[in-house]
Motif scaffolding. Structure first.
Motif, PDB file in Angstrom:
ATOM      1  N   LEU A  98      -2.252   4.178   0.912  1.00  0.00           N
ATOM      2  CA  LEU A  98      -1.372   3.779   1.786  1.00  0.00           C
ATOM      3  C   LEU A  98      -0.287   4.638   2.410  1.00  0.00           C
ATOM      4  O   LEU A  98       0.089   5.373   3.750  1.00  0.00           O
ATOM      5  N   TYR A  99       0.376   5.749   1.166  1.00  0.00           N
ATOM      6  CA  TYR A  99       0.969   6.595   1.654  1.00  0.00           C
ATOM      7  C   TYR A  99       0.369   7.791   1.409  1.00  0.00           C
ATOM      8  O   TYR A  99       1.205   8.376   2.988  1.00  0.00           O
ATOM      9  N   GLU A 100      -0.810   8.560   1.962  1.00  0.00           N
ATOM     10  CA  GLU A 100      -0.849   9.406   2.984  1.00  0.00           C
ATOM     11  C   GLU A 100      -1.216   9.125   4.025  1.00  0.00           C
ATOM     12  O   GLU A 100      -1.552   9.806   5.242  1.00  0.00           O
ATOM     13  N   SER A 101      -1.468   7.849   4.066  1.00  0.00           N
ATOM     14  CA  SER A 101      -2.246   7.560   5.702  1.00  0.00           C
ATOM     15  C   SER A 101      -0.400   7.338   6.752  1.00  0.00           C
ATOM     16  O   SER A 101      -0.985   7.236   7.651  1.00  0.00           O
ATOM     17  N   ARG A 102       0.449   6.852   6.268  1.00  0.00           N
ATOM     18  CA  ARG A 102       1.205   7.288   6.344  1.00  0.00           C
ATOM     19  C   ARG A 102       2.536   8.497   6.675  1.00  0.00           C
ATOM     20  O   ARG A 102       2.907   8.738   7.772  1.00  0.00           O
ATOM     21  N   LYS A 103       2.338   9.756   6.076  1.00  0.00           N
ATOM     22  CA  LYS A 103       2.587  10.904   5.639  1.00  0.00           C
ATOM     23  C   LYS A 103       1.806  11.605   6.208  1.00  0.00           C
ATOM     24  O   LYS A 103       1.638  12.605   5.926  1.00  0.00           O
ATOM     25  N   ARG A 104       1.772  11.791   7.722  1.00  0.00           N
ATOM     26  CA  ARG A 104      -0.040  13.024   8.579  1.00  0.00           C
ATOM     27  C   ARG A 104       0.899  14.380   8.475  1.00  0.00           C
ATOM     28  O   ARG A 104       0.145  14.990   8.292  1.00  0.00           O
TER      29      ARG A 104
ATOM     30  N   LEU B 221      -1.312   5.557  13.955  1.00  0.00           N
ATOM     31  CA  LEU B 221      -2.902   5.225  13.950  1.00  0.00           C
ATOM     32  C   LEU B 221      -4.024   4.238  12.139  1.00  0.00           C
ATOM     33  O   LEU B 221      -3.901   4.017  11.882  1.00  0.00           O
ATOM     34  N   LEU B 222      -3.068   5.865  11.223  1.00  0.00           N
ATOM     35  CA  LEU B 222      -3.829   5.763  10.017  1.00  0.00           C
ATOM     36  C   LEU B 222      -2.970   4.736   9.764  1.00  0.00           C
ATOM     37  O   LEU B 222      -3.556   4.139   8.381  1.00  0.00           O
ATOM     38  N   SER B 223      -2.078   4.499   9.510  1.00  0.00           N
ATOM     39  CA  SER B 223      -0.892   3.717   8.712  1.00  0.00           C
ATOM     40  C   SER B 223      -1.173   2.343   9.540  1.00  0.00           C
ATOM     41  O   SER B 223      -1.066   1.743   8.174  1.00  0.00           O
ATOM     42  N   LEU B 224      -1.589   2.034  10.608  1.00  0.00           N
ATOM     43  CA  LEU B 224      -1.991  -0.085  10.581  1.00  0.00           C
ATOM     44  C   LEU B 224      -3.127   0.802  10.318  1.00  0.00           C
ATOM     45  O   LEU B 224      -3.354  -1.140   9.860  1.00  0.00           O
ATOM     46  N   PHE B 225      -4.283   1.159  10.253  1.00  0.00           N
ATOM     47  CA  PHE B 225      -5.497   1.212   9.665  1.00  0.00           C
ATOM     48  C   PHE B 225      -5.487   0.518   8.773  1.00  0.00           C
ATOM     49  O   PHE B 225      -5.686   0.057   8.204  1.00  0.00           O
ATOM     50  N   ALA B 226      -4.722   1.493   7.495  1.00  0.00           N
ATOM     51  CA  ALA B 226      -3.927   1.040   6.400  1.00  0.00           C
ATOM     52  C   ALA B 226      -3.578  -0.090   5.934  1.00  0.00           C
ATOM     53  O   ALA B 226      -3.981  -0.734   4.792  1.00  0.00           O
ATOM     54  N   LYS B 227      -3.107  -0.958   6.918  1.00  0.00           N
ATOM     55  CA  LYS B 227      -2.244  -1.856   6.352  1.00  0.00           C
ATOM     56  C   LYS B 227      -3.390  -2.963   6.764  1.00  0.00           C
ATOM     57  O   LYS B 227      -3.535  -3.935   5.532  1.00  0.00           O
ATOM     58  N   GLU B 228      -3.928  -2.617   8.441  1.00  0.00           N
ATOM     59  CA  GLU B 228      -5.157  -3.859   8.577  1.00  0.00           C
ATOM     60  C   GLU B 228      -6.556  -3.722   7.485  1.00  0.00           C
ATOM     61  O   GLU B 228      -6.723  -4.901   6.915  1.00  0.00           O
ATOM     62  N   ASN B 229      -6.701  -2.819   6.785  1.00  0.00           N
ATOM     63  CA  ASN B 229      -7.989  -2.750   5.726  1.00  0.00           C
ATOM     64  C   ASN B 229      -7.969  -2.294   4.218  1.00  0.00           C
ATOM     65  O   ASN B 229      -9.199  -2.623   3.545  1.00  0.00           O
ATOM     66  N   LEU B 230      -7.244  -1.217   3.789  1.00  0.00           N
ATOM     67  CA  LEU B 230      -6.511  -1.225   2.682  1.00  0.00           C
ATOM     68  C   LEU B 230      -7.571  -2.133   1.402  1.00  0.00           C
ATOM     69  O   LEU B 230      -7.956  -1.889   0.479  1.00  0.00           O
ATOM     70  N   SER B 231      -6.437  -3.159   1.450  1.00  0.00           N
ATOM     71  CA  SER B 231      -6.383  -4.450   0.554  1.00  0.00           C
ATOM     72  C   SER B 231      -7.945  -5.123  -0.131  1.00  0.00           C
ATOM     73  O   SER B 231      -8.103  -5.240  -0.658  1.00  0.00           O
ATOM     74  N   ARG B 232      -8.726  -4.904   1.836  1.00  0.00           N
ATOM     75  CA  ARG B 232     -10.222  -5.518   1.138  1.00  0.00           C
ATOM     76  C   ARG B 232     -10.987  -4.493   1.450  1.00  0.00           C
ATOM     77  O   ARG B 232     -12.365  -5.295   1.039  1.00  0.00           O
ATOM     78  N   MET B 233     -10.524  -3.146   1.238  1.00  0.00           N
ATOM     79  CA  MET B 233     -11.577  -2.794   1.250  1.00  0.00           C
ATOM     80  C   MET B 233     -12.260  -2.417  -0.399  1.00  0.00           C
ATOM     81  O   MET B 233     -11.240  -2.161  -1.037  1.00  0.00           O
ATOM     82  N   SER B 234     -13.912  -1.772  -0.286  1.00  0.00           N
ATOM     83  CA  SER B 234     -14.138  -1.523  -1.650  1.00  0.00           C
ATOM     84  C   SER B 234     -14.129   0.179  -2.507  1.00  0.00           C
ATOM     85  O   SER B 234     -13.633   0.114  -1.719  1.00  0.00           O
ATOM     86  N   GLU B 235     -14.424  -0.110  -3.445  1.00  0.00           N
ATOM     87  CA  GLU B 235     -14.324   1.272  -4.496  1.00  0.00           C
ATOM     88  C   GLU B 235     -15.068   2.236  -3.519  1.00  0.00           C
ATOM     89  O   GLU B 235     -14.459   3.217  -3.233  1.00  0.00           O
ATOM     90  N   ARG B 236     -15.711   2.009  -3.478  1.00  0.00           N
ATOM     91  CA  ARG B 236     -17.410   3.194  -2.216  1.00  0.00           C
ATOM     92  C   ARG B 236     -15.939   2.908  -0.733  1.00  0.00           C
ATOM     93  O   ARG B 236     -16.021   4.227  -0.695  1.00  0.00           O
ATOM     94  N   GLN B 237     -15.886   2.287  -0.471  1.00  0.00           N
ATOM     95  CA  GLN B 237     -14.448   2.360   0.747  1.00  0.00           C
ATOM     96  C   GLN B 237     -13.984   3.095   1.001  1.00  0.00           C
ATOM     97  O   GLN B 237     -13.467   3.893   1.548  1.00  0.00           O
TER      98      GLN B 237
ATOM     99  N   PHE C  43     -11.221   0.600  15.253  1.00  0.00           N
ATOM    100  CA  PHE C  43      -9.480  -0.133  15.016  1.00  0.00           C
ATOM    101  C   PHE C  43      -9.141   0.501  16.138  1.00  0.00           C
ATOM    102  O   PHE C  43      -8.021   0.959  17.131  1.00  0.00           O
ATOM    103  N   ALA C  44      -9.190   2.274  16.539  1.00  0.00           N
ATOM    104  CA  ALA C  44      -8.284   3.214  17.379  1.00  0.00           C
ATOM    105  C   ALA C  44      -8.605   1.978  18.957  1.00  0.00           C
ATOM    106  O   ALA C  44      -7.762   2.753  19.986  1.00  0.00           O
ATOM    107  N   LYS C  45      -9.649   1.317  18.868  1.00  0.00           N
ATOM    108  CA  LYS C  45     -10.035   0.836  20.744  1.00  0.00           C
ATOM    109  C   LYS C  45      -8.813  -0.003  20.964  1.00  0.00           C
ATOM    110  O   LYS C  45      -8.745  -0.507  22.027  1.00  0.00           O
TER     111      LYS C  45
END
Length: 165
Positions: A70-76, A84-100, A142-144
C-alpha cells in the motif's frame, strides 16, 4: 505588449551564457526553464544510479506485505502511477491471495522505470512476458476506468480504519 522601459531586458539577455531570453516580434520573451546550450541532448551528463535487484520476501507476514505494498503504491515518484496504483491498491490489496500479492510486489518493484508500468497498465506498450499475469490483467482492467470515476488524486487513508466489506 511593450516591455517596461525601467527593466534592462536587453542588458540581461546580452549577458554571456544567459539563454533564457529571446526576441519575439520586436519584444523580449523570457522562457521558463533552461535546456543548456546544446540543441540536442547527448545524454553524457546523465547519471544512472543502479537499483538493487528486486527480491521476493517469502517470510514476510501477509498483513505486513499488504501495508508495505500500500505504501509503495502511494509513493511512486510520478503522479500518474501514484494515483493509478494507490487507487488500485485500495480496491484490490485486501482481497488478493499471497500469490497475487507476490506478483504485484514484483510488478511495482522490479522494473526500474515507472513509466514502463504506466504504459503496460494503459496498454500503450506491450507487457513483457515476465509480468503478464492475472494481476497485470486486473491492473489493465482497472486502468480502463469503465465506471468513469474521477481519479484526480490518491485516496485518503481513512479507508484503512473501516471494517472490510
Amino acid at each position: 505588449m511593450m516591455v517596461a522601459s525601467y527593466f534592462p531586458f536587453n542588458r540581461l539577455c546580452s549577458l554571456s551564457g544567459w539563454a533564457l531570453c529571446r526576441p519575439v516580434s520586436g519584444h523580449v520573451s523570457v522562457q521558463r526553464g533552461y535546456r543548456g546550450d546544446s540543441p540536442t541532448d547527448s545524454g553524457k551528463d546523465v547519471l544512472e544510479i543502479p537499483l538493487p535487484p528486486w527480491q521476493e520476501r517469502p517470510d514476510e507476514p501477509l498483513e505486513t506485505k499488504r501495508a508495505r505494498l500500500l505504501y509503495e503504491s502511494r509513493k511512486r515518484g510520478m503522479l500518474e502511477n501514484c494515483i493509478l496504483l494507490s487507487l488500485f491498491a485500495k480496491e484490490n490489496l485486501s482481497r488478493m491471495s499471497e500469490r497475487q500479492l507476490n506478483l504485484y510486489d514484483r510488478l511495482i518493484n522490479e522494473p526500474s522505470n515507472d513509466w514502463d508500468i504506466y504504459y503496460w497498465a494503459t496498454e500503450a506498450k506491450p507487457t513483457p512476458a515476465v509480468f503478464e499475469n492475472d494481476v497485470m490483467a486486473m491492473l489493465r482492467e482497472f486502468a480502463k476506468n469503465k465506471n468513469r470515476e474521477q481519479r484526480l488524486r490518491q485516496p485518503d487513508l481513512e479507508y484503512l480504519f473501516e471494517s472490510p466489506r
